[in-house]
Design a protein around this motif. Structure first.
Motif, mmCIF file in Angstrom:
data_model
loop_
_atom_site.group_PDB
_atom_site.id
_atom_site.type_symbol
_atom_site.label_atom_id
_atom_site.label_comp_id
_atom_site.label_asym_id
_atom_site.label_seq_id
_atom_site.Cartn_x
_atom_site.Cartn_y
_atom_site.Cartn_z
ATOM 1 N N THR A 140 30.741 110.078 32.188
ATOM 2 C CA THR A 140 31.753 110.387 33.158
ATOM 3 C C THR A 140 31.963 108.718 33.771
ATOM 4 O OG1 THR A 140 31.171 112.208 33.999
ATOM 5 C CG2 THR A 140 32.364 111.114 35.477
ATOM 6 N N ILE A 141 33.462 108.426 33.790
ATOM 7 C CA ILE A 141 33.875 106.895 33.961
ATOM 8 C C ILE A 141 33.259 106.618 35.549
ATOM 9 C CG2 ILE A 141 36.072 107.651 34.705
ATOM 10 C CD1 ILE A 141 36.048 105.071 32.570
ATOM 11 N N ASP A 142 33.008 105.403 35.380
ATOM 12 C CA ASP A 142 32.515 104.838 36.776
ATOM 13 C C ASP A 142 33.913 104.313 37.440
ATOM 14 O OD1 ASP A 142 31.596 103.029 38.849
ATOM 15 O OD2 ASP A 142 30.853 101.864 37.507
ATOM 16 N N GLU A 143 34.484 105.207 38.371
ATOM 17 C CA GLU A 143 35.636 104.743 38.731
ATOM 18 C C GLU A 143 35.739 103.348 39.700
ATOM 19 O OE1 GLU A 143 37.610 107.874 40.799
ATOM 20 O OE2 GLU A 143 36.926 109.607 39.422
ATOM 21 N N ASP A 144 34.822 103.218 40.005
ATOM 22 C CA ASP A 144 34.736 101.934 40.980
ATOM 23 C C ASP A 144 34.455 100.621 40.160
ATOM 24 O OD1 ASP A 144 35.341 103.107 43.342
ATOM 25 O OD2 ASP A 144 33.077 103.592 43.519
ATOM 26 N N GLY A 174 36.545 101.820 35.882
ATOM 27 C CA GLY A 174 37.597 102.372 36.051
ATOM 28 C C GLY A 174 38.681 101.712 36.801
ATOM 29 N N TRP A 175 38.149 100.825 37.632
ATOM 30 C CA TRP A 175 39.009 99.868 38.125
ATOM 31 C C TRP A 175 39.708 98.776 37.064
ATOM 32 C CZ3 TRP A 175 39.431 94.600 38.315
ATOM 33 C CH2 TRP A 175 40.207 93.769 39.093
ATOM 34 N N LYS A 180 42.518 100.693 35.222
ATOM 35 C CA LYS A 180 43.469 100.951 36.260
ATOM 36 C C LYS A 180 44.376 99.520 36.397
ATOM 37 C CE LYS A 180 44.983 102.329 41.043
ATOM 38 N NZ LYS A 180 44.497 102.761 42.396
ATOM 39 N N HIS A 206 34.433 109.841 27.274
ATOM 40 C CA HIS A 206 35.566 110.153 28.642
ATOM 41 C C HIS A 206 36.547 110.746 28.289
ATOM 42 C CE1 HIS A 206 32.800 106.595 29.347
ATOM 43 N NE2 HIS A 206 32.716 107.180 30.248
ATOM 44 N N SER A 244 36.469 112.552 34.371
ATOM 45 C CA SER A 244 37.425 111.188 34.022
ATOM 46 C C SER A 244 38.794 111.646 33.519
ATOM 47 C CB SER A 244 36.405 110.879 32.459
ATOM 48 O OG SER A 244 35.163 110.619 32.719
ATOM 49 N N PHE A 303 40.675 111.210 36.847
ATOM 50 C CA PHE A 303 40.938 110.002 36.956
ATOM 51 C C PHE A 303 41.954 109.328 35.941
ATOM 52 C CE2 PHE A 303 39.840 105.570 36.033
ATOM 53 C CZ PHE A 303 40.291 104.847 37.324
#
Length: 117
Positions: free
Chosen positions: A27-31, A34-35, A38, A59, A65, A68
């Protein structure tokens, strides 16, 4: 960085002890990562508004993911064939959730898969 080959030994313990919310290889680590995704997507589209962006691998088949990636405007996800049904459902749920939040909708994207990815 963490090697995926070495991570299987300690990542489950990190998740169990809540040092990590999820296995970052699933699962993507959004912080964190993922940052970066983005940031890259935003700047890539500034340079080329028609830039097609996608992600593949673990992912690409993970529902969290996919949600996101949809929220930051990626065009496609790619996953192994056995994960396609779950990926399509997750994409549909993300699209429905996005439509509920805004009157302006972006073009819905069709999930694609690459066999053996």
């Amino acid at each position: 960085g963490i090697s995926r080959d070495d991570a299987g030994v300690f990542i489950p313990k990190y998740v169990e002890r809540e040092f990590l919310p999820e296995d970052p290889f699933k699962t993507i680590d959004e912080d964190g990562v993922g940052w970066l995704v983005k940031y890259s997507a935003l700047n890539g589209r500034k340079a080329n508004p028609n830039l097609s962006l996608s992600v593949c691998g673990e992912h690409g088949g993970d529902p969290a993911s996919i949600k996101f990636f949809d929220s930051i405007g990626l065009d496609y996800v790619s996953c192994s064939p056995f994960r396609v049904p779950v990926a399509r459902l997750a994409k549909a749920q993300a699209a429905i959730g996005r439509r509920k939040k805004t009157l302006v909708t972006k073009k819905d994207r069709i999930l694609q898969f690459v066999p053996g990815a």
